[in-house]
Each structure stands twice: as structure tokens, then as C-alpha cells.
Scaffold this motif. Structure first.
Motif, mmCIF file in Angstrom:
data_model
loop_
_atom_site.group_PDB
_atom_site.id
_atom_site.type_symbol
_atom_site.label_atom_id
_atom_site.label_comp_id
_atom_site.label_asym_id
_atom_site.label_seq_id
_atom_site.Cartn_x
_atom_site.Cartn_y
_atom_site.Cartn_z
ATOM 1 N N ILE A 1 -7.687 -1.816 4.270
ATOM 2 C CA ILE A 1 -7.448 -0.446 3.824
ATOM 3 C C ILE A 1 -8.254 -0.159 2.566
ATOM 4 O O ILE A 1 -8.918 0.880 2.442
ATOM 5 N N LYS A 2 -8.232 -1.088 1.630
ATOM 6 C CA LYS A 2 -8.985 -0.900 0.395
ATOM 7 C C LYS A 2 -10.482 -0.808 0.663
ATOM 8 O O LYS A 2 -11.201 -0.005 0.041
ATOM 9 N N GLN A 3 -10.968 -1.633 1.591
ATOM 10 C CA GLN A 3 -12.390 -1.587 1.930
ATOM 11 C C GLN A 3 -12.775 -0.243 2.536
ATOM 12 O O GLN A 3 -13.832 0.312 2.241
ATOM 13 N N LEU A 4 -11.901 0.286 3.375
ATOM 14 C CA LEU A 4 -12.206 1.539 4.064
ATOM 15 C C LEU A 4 -12.176 2.747 3.127
ATOM 16 O O LEU A 4 -12.975 3.677 3.285
ATOM 17 N N ILE A 5 -11.256 2.747 2.165
ATOM 18 C CA ILE A 5 -11.200 3.889 1.262
ATOM 19 C C ILE A 5 -12.142 3.719 0.080
ATOM 20 O O ILE A 5 -12.495 4.697 -0.586
ATOM 21 N N GLY A 6 -12.554 2.475 -0.196
ATOM 22 C CA GLY A 6 -13.593 2.230 -1.179
ATOM 23 C C GLY A 6 -13.190 2.382 -2.632
ATOM 24 O O GLY A 6 -14.046 2.402 -3.511
ATOM 25 N N VAL A 7 -11.899 2.519 -2.908
ATOM 26 C CA VAL A 7 -11.449 2.653 -4.296
ATOM 27 C C VAL A 7 -10.222 1.779 -4.519
ATOM 28 O O VAL A 7 -9.532 1.412 -3.574
ATOM 29 N N LYS A 8 -9.960 1.476 -5.789
ATOM 30 C CA LYS A 8 -8.780 0.685 -6.147
ATOM 31 C C LYS A 8 -7.564 1.590 -6.050
ATOM 32 O O LYS A 8 -7.510 2.636 -6.693
ATOM 33 N N GLN A 9 -6.596 1.210 -5.247
ATOM 34 C CA GLN A 9 -5.503 2.117 -4.908
ATOM 35 C C GLN A 9 -4.219 1.324 -4.696
ATOM 36 O O GLN A 9 -4.251 0.213 -4.158
#
Length: 285
Positions: free
Chosen positions: A115-123
Motif C-alpha cells: 500500500i505504501k509503495q502504491l501511494i508513494g508517501v509515508k502514511q
């Protein structure tokens, strides 16, 4: 906690299927959110959205600009789309999320890392695996958190999934195991009920009476486990007289290694959950 949610939080469901509806129903029934704090989005199924709006009074949309606005405004975004749509949806989501939004995924097999890879931001990301019994408020959900999720946010997420049953915090490595036990578990019970019902029919009962006998036997046994708080082993021994009818039946089950079959089946389900997760990982990369 509930009062805080009512004053401050909004929740947006990205996906409008049965699991999204189960959670919507639960959080509204428990007063965790008010209808005006809840929105539900999907790609094109207007009939489904109309049903959710009519039944629960929540905001719904499949119109692109409004979807983007609702996603941007939400404090919590629940990722409830089908696994095959996850990559495209998360890539789309990347442009509309804020750093302080919590993403909650109920997508089977999709890891927090992916999920983090797909959205590309720290979340802050939460991975949850409810089962189908959640639709009647009797679900089991395993919840795993990324390091970015705060304790206050964890309390909110716990309250959301407690509204549809019981919720357990687990290490993400256990997600495949809880899928094999609780996620697939209802099907094992239904299979056993099918077999008992068929056996009752062979003994001369009508289908209706056989179903009734088995269902109430199952409900009674579950109630005994819950209300007496005795372990299943002790309750089984209490029913089993030496050389009696129960002992005769259990001897057959033991001889045919039913316990081993059940254990092997759950292990296979766990392995398959791992395999599906890896397939999703490969599709992402």
C-alpha cells in the motif's frame, strides 16, 4: 472516544461492496459515526450507491470530481475495493490524500508495504481482515498497524471493527493465519452442517426438520462454549459416556483422523493466503 469521532472524524469508503456496507451499518448502529460523516464511493454501480444512501442516509458518489473531494476531506479512508482494482485505485488515490489521513485496507492479501509503495508517501496504514459474519455484527477482524498509526488512531480503528464483532490486534505476519481460521472458518462450519444435515435426512428426517435439528444443536453448543467458559475438550467429555452413542461416533471420527484433516485444511488455507499475497505483490511490481 465516540463523542470525539462524532465531532471530528469523517470516514470515506472507497468501494461499496458487502464488507463496506457491513462496516457502515455497524458504525452507524453503534453511534461511532453519524450518517453525515460517512461517504461511500464506487466506479459505476449507481444502483448500489442508491441502496446505501436510501438505507443509511450516507453520502454516495461515483462522479469523479466529487469522489476526489470526498477522499481529500476524509479523516479515514477505508480501501474496500476488489483486489483486482486495488492497484489502479491506490495509484489514483495518491494525488488526493493528506499526510494525516489514515488508510484502512480490508483488501485480502494486500500488505502494508505494498500500500505504501502504491501511494508513494509515508502514511498511517491499517490492514484489517474481517470475515463474512461481520454482516450481522458477529464478525472477527484481525488488525495490523503501520508504525505511523498513533495510539488515538488505533483506538478509533478498534472501535470501528468492534462495531461489527470482535477485533484483535495482530502482527501482520499473522494475517494469513487469521484468514485461514476466521476468514475462511465460517465455510468450514457450514460444510460440517451440510454433512450433519445430510446424515439426518438419511436417518429419515425431512430436510426442514434435519436443518432445524442441526442448526439448534450448533447454536446450543456455541452458547455452551460462550456461557460456561469451559474449554471445548471438557464440554466434549461431559457429553461422552463410556461405550455410549457419543463415544461410538467420536471413535469413527478419531479413526478417520478428523482432527488431522481439519488441521491440514487450515494450514493449506494459510499457505494459500500467503500465495495470494505474493501474487498481488508480483502484480504490483
Amino acid at each position: 472516544m465516540e463523542q470525539s469521532n462524532k465531532q471530528n472524524n469523517t470516514i470515506c469508503f472507497f468501494g461499496a461492496g458487502a464488507m463496506a456496507e457491513a462496516i457502515v451499518s455497524g458504525v452507524l448502529a453503534q453511534g461511532i459515526f453519524l450518517p453525515e460523516q460517512v461517504s461511500v464511493l464506487n466506479k459505476s454501480n449507481e444502483q448500489r450507491l442508491h441502496h446505501l444512501h436510501s438505507k443509511y442516509g450516507v453520502t454516495v458518489s461515483n462522479e469523479e470530481q466529487q469522489k476526489q473531494l470526498l477522499l481529500q476531506q476524509a479523516d479515514i479512508i477505508v480501501l474496500a475495493m476488489k483486489p483486482k482494482d486495488a492497484v489502479a485505485a491506490l495509484t489514483e488515490l495518491q494525488a488526493h490524500i493528506r499526510a494525516d489521513q489514515v488508510l484502512v485496507s480490508v483488501i485480502a492479501g494486500l500488505s502494508i508495504t505494498s500500500i505504501k509503495q502504491l501511494i508513494g508517501v509515508k502514511q498511517p496504514v491499517v490492514r484489517a481482515m474481517p470475515n463474512t459474519s461481520s454482516s450481522i455484527g458477529q464478525g472477527v477482524t484481525g488488525i495490523s498497524y503501520s508504525d505511523e498509526v498513533t495510539e488515538v488512531e488505533k483506538m478509533t480503528i478498534q472501535s470501528i471493527f468492534s462495531a461489527i464483532g470482535i477485533a484483535l490486534t495482530i502482527d501482520e505476519k499473522q494475517q494469513s493465519a487469521i484468514t485461514a481460521i476466521s476468514g475462511s472458518g465460517p465455510a468450514y462450519i457450514y460444510f460440517f452442517v451440510e454433512a450433519m444435515t445430510a446424515a439426518a435426512e438419511k436417518l429419515g428426517f425431512t430436510t426442514a426438520d434435519a436443518s432445524k435439528l442441526v442448526l439448534h444443536t450448533l447454536k446450543g453448543a456455541a452458547a455452551m462454549l460462550e456461557q460456561t467458559e469451559l474449554p471445548a475438550e471438557q464440554l466434549r467429555k461431559n457429553v461422552t459416556s463410556p461405550n455410549g452413542t457419543t463415544a461410538a461416533a467420536l471413535d469413527v471420527m478419531i479413526d478417520q483422523q478428523l482432527s488431522t484433516t481439519i488441521s491440514d485444511a487450515i494450514q493449506r488455507a494459510c499457505t494459500r493466503a500467503d500465495e495470494l499475497g505474493k501474487e498481488i505483490e508480483r502484480s504490483i511490481h
